[in-house]
Design a protein around this motif. Structure first.
Motif, mmCIF file in Angstrom:
data_model
loop_
_atom_site.group_PDB
_atom_site.id
_atom_site.type_symbol
_atom_site.label_atom_id
_atom_site.label_comp_id
_atom_site.label_asym_id
_atom_site.label_seq_id
_atom_site.Cartn_x
_atom_site.Cartn_y
_atom_site.Cartn_z
ATOM 1 N N ILE A 127 3.551 -4.319 2.918
ATOM 2 C CA ILE A 127 3.300 -5.416 1.980
ATOM 3 C C ILE A 127 2.066 -6.186 2.440
ATOM 4 O O ILE A 127 2.008 -6.652 3.574
ATOM 5 C CB ILE A 127 4.529 -6.331 1.861
ATOM 6 N N VAL A 128 1.080 -6.289 1.551
ATOM 7 C CA VAL A 128 -0.158 -6.974 1.899
ATOM 8 C C VAL A 128 -0.242 -8.377 1.290
ATOM 9 O O VAL A 128 -0.989 -9.210 1.792
ATOM 10 C CB VAL A 128 -1.408 -6.150 1.511
ATOM 11 N N GLN A 129 0.510 -8.616 0.219
ATOM 12 C CA GLN A 129 0.549 -9.954 -0.380
ATOM 13 C C GLN A 129 1.917 -10.195 -0.987
ATOM 14 O O GLN A 129 2.497 -9.303 -1.605
ATOM 15 C CB GLN A 129 -0.523 -10.126 -1.463
ATOM 16 N N THR A 130 2.406 -11.414 -0.815
ATOM 17 C CA THR A 130 3.637 -11.866 -1.462
ATOM 18 C C THR A 130 3.293 -13.137 -2.221
ATOM 19 O O THR A 130 2.737 -14.073 -1.636
ATOM 20 C CB THR A 130 4.748 -12.147 -0.435
ATOM 21 N N LEU B 198 -8.313 -7.775 -3.011
ATOM 22 C CA LEU B 198 -7.765 -6.558 -2.433
ATOM 23 C C LEU B 198 -8.916 -5.696 -1.912
ATOM 24 O O LEU B 198 -10.078 -5.920 -2.248
ATOM 25 C CB LEU B 198 -6.968 -5.802 -3.496
ATOM 26 N N THR B 199 -8.596 -4.706 -1.121
ATOM 27 C CA THR B 199 -9.602 -3.815 -0.556
ATOM 28 C C THR B 199 -9.940 -2.728 -1.572
ATOM 29 O O THR B 199 -9.043 -2.107 -2.141
ATOM 30 C CB THR B 199 -9.071 -3.171 0.744
ATOM 31 N N ARG B 200 -11.227 -2.498 -1.765
ATOM 32 C CA ARG B 200 -11.624 -1.512 -2.777
ATOM 33 C C ARG B 200 -11.242 -0.104 -2.329
ATOM 34 O O ARG B 200 -11.067 0.169 -1.153
ATOM 35 C CB ARG B 200 -13.116 -1.610 -3.098
ATOM 36 N N ASN B 201 -11.116 0.773 -3.318
ATOM 37 C CA ASN B 201 -10.759 2.180 -3.126
ATOM 38 C C ASN B 201 -9.448 2.361 -2.364
ATOM 39 O O ASN B 201 -9.286 3.287 -1.586
ATOM 40 C CB ASN B 201 -11.899 2.940 -2.435
ATOM 41 N N THR B 202 -8.530 1.462 -2.602
ATOM 42 C CA THR B 202 -7.196 1.526 -2.003
ATOM 43 C C THR B 202 -6.182 1.505 -3.137
ATOM 44 O O THR B 202 -6.321 0.733 -4.077
ATOM 45 C CB THR B 202 -6.953 0.321 -1.077
ATOM 46 N N THR C 10 0.819 -1.218 0.000
ATOM 47 C CA THR C 10 0.000 0.000 0.000
ATOM 48 C C THR C 10 0.851 1.266 0.000
ATOM 49 O O THR C 10 0.321 2.364 0.042
ATOM 50 C CB THR C 10 -0.957 0.021 1.212
ATOM 51 N N ALA C 11 2.177 1.104 -0.059
ATOM 52 C CA ALA C 11 3.085 2.260 -0.175
ATOM 53 C C ALA C 11 4.180 1.906 -1.172
ATOM 54 O O ALA C 11 4.625 0.762 -1.241
ATOM 55 C CB ALA C 11 3.699 2.619 1.173
ATOM 56 N N TYR D 211 -2.704 0.455 -4.600
ATOM 57 C CA TYR D 211 -1.699 -0.568 -4.369
ATOM 58 C C TYR D 211 -0.527 -0.361 -5.320
ATOM 59 O O TYR D 211 -0.688 0.197 -6.407
ATOM 60 C CB TYR D 211 -2.284 -1.966 -4.604
ATOM 61 N N TYR D 212 0.627 -0.842 -4.911
ATOM 62 C CA TYR D 212 1.836 -0.815 -5.722
ATOM 63 C C TYR D 212 2.328 -2.249 -5.823
ATOM 64 O O TYR D 212 2.150 -3.036 -4.888
ATOM 65 C CB TYR D 212 2.908 0.059 -5.053
ATOM 66 N N TRP D 213 2.925 -2.589 -6.963
ATOM 67 C CA TRP D 213 3.475 -3.935 -7.058
ATOM 68 C C TRP D 213 4.817 -3.914 -7.745
ATOM 69 O O TRP D 213 5.132 -3.008 -8.509
ATOM 70 C CB TRP D 213 2.495 -4.892 -7.717
ATOM 71 N N ARG D 214 5.609 -4.906 -7.401
ATOM 72 C CA ARG D 214 6.926 -5.073 -7.997
ATOM 73 C C ARG D 214 7.188 -6.566 -8.082
ATOM 74 O O ARG D 214 6.478 -7.377 -7.467
ATOM 75 C CB ARG D 214 7.999 -4.372 -7.170
ATOM 76 N N ALA D 215 8.200 -6.931 -8.850
ATOM 77 C CA ALA D 215 8.494 -8.354 -9.035
ATOM 78 C C ALA D 215 9.972 -8.555 -9.300
ATOM 79 O O ALA D 215 10.671 -7.625 -9.704
ATOM 80 C CB ALA D 215 7.682 -8.891 -10.218
ATOM 81 N N TYR D 216 10.425 -9.773 -9.054
ATOM 82 C CA TYR D 216 11.750 -10.164 -9.541
ATOM 83 C C TYR D 216 11.668 -11.564 -10.104
ATOM 84 O O TYR D 216 10.752 -12.327 -9.792
ATOM 85 C CB TYR D 216 12.857 -10.015 -8.489
ATOM 86 N N ALA D 217 12.587 -11.865 -10.993
ATOM 87 C CA ALA D 217 12.649 -13.180 -11.627
ATOM 88 C C ALA D 217 13.702 -14.025 -10.921
ATOM 89 O O ALA D 217 14.689 -13.506 -10.400
ATOM 90 C CB ALA D 217 13.002 -13.029 -13.110
#
Length: 181
Positions: free
Chosen positions: A66-69, A108-112, A58-59, A114-120
């Protein structure tokens, strides 16, 4: 004159995968599903099989928010779009990358935002996180689908129950009608 004197061996070096490219949802996208489909692609100079790890926060700093991994090496649930390799690995093409898709499994929670990132990850280890400038934010909102009355219209003087399906929790519903079509 040791025990290994004269021994000849081969050392195989493997390059780590590049940071993946995040393609969907687009940066600052709004009105996404509560279980959005995240799309990304990665490249590997050695053409090794790739798997991904995704974090949703959420930041944009990801510190403590982090809300999900999602770790593809732990579970294949929700993943599509890659060319199957061996075991739980998936292939990458060194020049163009193979697009992988992950559908978020926990809403996910509505009206929030979110940011996401990834690595391989490849057999040599983990690559770099996607660049901070490539972090994507999105705001999920639920979607309603009218299921009755059929076609969404009623005849004058007719009464009916109105029903719908939703892809997320709905706090309020506003209905509008017109008497002039």
């Amino acid at each position: 004159t040791g025990a290994n004197a004269g021994a000849v061996g081969t050392v195989i070096m493997s390059a780590l995968p590049n940071a993946p490219t995040l393609s969907s949802p687009a940066d600052a996208a709004a009105n996404q599903l509560l279980k959005p489909k995240l799309q990304l692609s990665g490249t590997d100079a050695d053409s090794d099989f790739l798997q991904y790890k995704i974090e949703i926060a959420t930041a944009s700093t990801f510190g403590g928010t982090i809300v999900q991994t999602i770790d593809q090496s732990a579970s294949q649930t929700g993943w599509t779009g890659q060319n199957a390799g061996s075991g739980t690995g998936y292939s990458a093409t060194p020049t163009t990358g193979t697009t992988a898709s992950f559908t978020v499994q926990t809403a996910l929670t509505r009206n929030t935002t979110y940011y996401w990132r990834a690595y391989a990850k490849d057999p040599a280890g983990s690559g770099e996180w996607s660049a901070v400038s490539a972090v994507r934010s999105f705001t999920p909102n639920p979607t309603l689908t009218l299921t009755a009355p059929s076609g969404g219209t009623l005849s004058v003087g007719q009464s009916t129950n109105i029903t719908w399906t939703s892809l997320g929790p709905i706090a309020n519903v506003k209905l509008s009608y017109s008497t002039d079509g």
